[in-house]
Design an enzyme around this catalytic site. Structure first.
Site, PDB file in Angstrom:
ATOM      1  N   TYR A 167       8.130  35.395 -26.211  1.00  0.00           N
ATOM      2  CA  TYR A 167       7.921  34.696 -24.941  1.00  0.00           C
ATOM      3  C   TYR A 167       7.893  35.724 -23.816  1.00  0.00           C
ATOM      4  O   TYR A 167       8.756  36.611 -23.760  1.00  0.00           O
ATOM      5  CB  TYR A 167       9.067  33.711 -24.685  1.00  0.00           C
ATOM      6  CG  TYR A 167       9.008  33.067 -23.322  1.00  0.00           C
ATOM      7  CD1 TYR A 167       8.402  31.833 -23.141  1.00  0.00           C
ATOM      8  CD2 TYR A 167       9.536  33.717 -22.197  1.00  0.00           C
ATOM      9  CE1 TYR A 167       8.324  31.254 -21.880  1.00  0.00           C
ATOM     10  CE2 TYR A 167       9.452  33.141 -20.937  1.00  0.00           C
ATOM     11  CZ  TYR A 167       8.838  31.912 -20.787  1.00  0.00           C
ATOM     12  OH  TYR A 167       8.757  31.341 -19.543  1.00  0.00           O
TER      13      TYR A 167
ATOM     14  N   GLU B 288       2.621  32.651 -17.708  1.00  0.00           N
ATOM     15  CA  GLU B 288       3.467  32.435 -18.886  1.00  0.00           C
ATOM     16  C   GLU B 288       2.640  32.605 -20.150  1.00  0.00           C
ATOM     17  O   GLU B 288       1.568  32.007 -20.275  1.00  0.00           O
ATOM     18  CB  GLU B 288       4.100  31.040 -18.844  1.00  0.00           C
ATOM     19  CG  GLU B 288       5.161  30.846 -19.929  1.00  0.00           C
ATOM     20  CD  GLU B 288       5.785  29.465 -19.883  1.00  0.00           C
ATOM     21  OE1 GLU B 288       7.001  29.359 -19.633  1.00  0.00           O
ATOM     22  OE2 GLU B 288       5.055  28.485 -20.092  1.00  0.00           O
TER      23      GLU B 288
END
Ligand code: GDP
Ligand code: MN
Length: 388
Positions: free
Chosen positions: A109, A197
């Site tokens: 992530y 993101e």
């Protein structure tokens, strides 16, 4: 402002971030042929909607053949995808992204945002990718790494390498990660973004890094500097209630309850929602009509609120400072009469000319209840919504 994954991936390419070859289509017909030209298969096929958590909702699939890719598109195009993040009505699927599938070894992530506490651009990373960062923050906060970027020196390659080691990356992956790290920071600043993101940032079985998902939010107040970003807006993804409110210039947030709220001032609007909740009711929206609450604005605000079919009662809470409550009362009377509002309207007026306003409402003979104070108004609104 939110943009689609395929648009974000185009921007990723501009900044040298690795993405798999892909294309998008608005029609199912022809996807099979185009997919075959891209790669022999397998493919990842993905609904393009302004929402995350598409995978768990069936909006992302791994398919083996061009024919299966076409079938996925035929199944989803024109439908709405409901995810954990999309709200109960979901988002319309108007485009499908088809991408060469990657062999995933690990899912990481990475994101960039402004950390308001430290007032710095901050890179957030975790070796536990693929899952929601909100859940991770609650269950395994130690797995979340953060790096603040100094705005004078800018991002440094060594910061990227250090983060790469902490994520367990090795060999060529370390420099690949540092390049992604620098690319994200540059993109964030140059394009005036509020969020980048990548979830997941994948380590492939071949050992390379690849951005499998891409999310970008832009700062709406900076769009005037980026006409190329403003063009990426897709109003079809917006809640129709919000579209009308934005056009009218109101601050409006749709919620899931059934008491429509019309208030002047953001703080008073939040207080109004709090007292409704406190008394066991549920607000249908946040709506700040602003300081210039004229009859026309009040009428438009009623229309915005009534765009929501869940609304069972409307609570108006106006504090008259400069605004005169008798003028507001005229506006409410006119609106209820002209728009033929059928749900009960509870009104609390306080301040400048409040008594005159109350008299106007009490004598107008319409379905308007005027309350003495805020608690009484909220109590009546909660009762009325329950009775409907
Ligand atoms: P989201 O659910 O909206 O966040 O959509 P994502 O683009 O993140 O896709 C969901 C999941 O699909 C990812 O977490 C991956 O596990 C999987 N996925 C995405 N791309 C690929 C790929 O190229 N190959 C494989 N095997 N899985 C993929
Ligand atoms: Mn994702």
């Amino acid at each position: 402002m939110n943009i689609h994954e395929y648009q974000a991936k185009e921007i990723f390419k501009e900044y040298g971030l690795p993405v798999a070859p892909f294309f998008v289509s608005t029609k199912a017909t022809g996807i099979g042929k185009a997919a075959y030209e891209l790669a022999p298969g397998p493919y990842v096929v993905k609904c393009q909607v302004h929402s995350g958590a598409r995978g768990k909702a069936g909006g992302v699939a791994l398919v083996q053949t061009p024919a299966e890719a076409e079938a996925f598109a035929a199944k989803w195009l024109g439908k709405r995808l409901v995810t954990r993040q999309s709200g109960p009505h979901g988002k319309p699927v108007n485009r499908i992204l088809i991408e060469r599938a990657s062999n995933i070894a690990r899912e990481l992530y990475v994101s960039a945002t402004i950390d308001r506490a430290s007032a710095h651009l901050t890179i957030i990373a975790s070796e536990a990718g693929g899952m929601s960062i909100e859940e991770l923050a609650v269950n395994q906060p130690e797995k979340i790494l953060k790096v603040a970027i100094d705005e004078l020196t800018g991002p440094q390659a060594y910061q990227g390498r250090e983060l790469a080691y902490k994520l367990g990356l090795q060999g060529k992956q370390v420099n690949q990660f540092a390049k992604i790290f620098l690319g994200i920071c540059k993109m964030f600043v140059q394009k005036d973004l509020s969020l980048v993101e990548i979830n997941p940032l994948v380590v492939t079985k071949e050992g390379d890094l690849l951005c499998c998902d891409a999310k970008i939010n832009t700062d709406p107040y900076a769009l005037y500097r980026h006409p190329e970003m403003a063009e990426l807006d897709d109003p079809s993804q917006e809640d129709p209630r919000v579209a009308r409110a934005v056009a009218a210039g109101f601050s409006y947030v749709p919620l899931e309850g059934n008491i429509g709220c019309m208030v002047n001032g953001a703080g008073l609007a939040m207080g109004t929602m709090d007292i409704i909740k406190n008394l066991g009711g549920a607000p249908a929206n946040f709506l700040d009509v602003g300081g210039t609450a004229t009859k026309e604005r009040v009428m438009e605000a009623f229309k915005v609120i009534l765009e929501d079919p869940n609304v069972k009662c409307i609570m108006v809470n106006i504090f008259g400072g400069i605004v005169r409550c008798d003028m507001i009362a005229e506006g409410i009377r006119g609106a209820v009469e002209q728009i033929k509002i059928s749900v009960p309207v509870v009104v609390r007026l306080e301040g400048n000319q409040a008594q005159v306003g109350e008299k106007i409402l009490n004598e107008c003979g319409l379905n308007i209840v005027s309350a003495r104070d805020l608690r009484q108004a909220a109590t009546l609104a909660v009762q009325a919504a329950k009775a409907e």
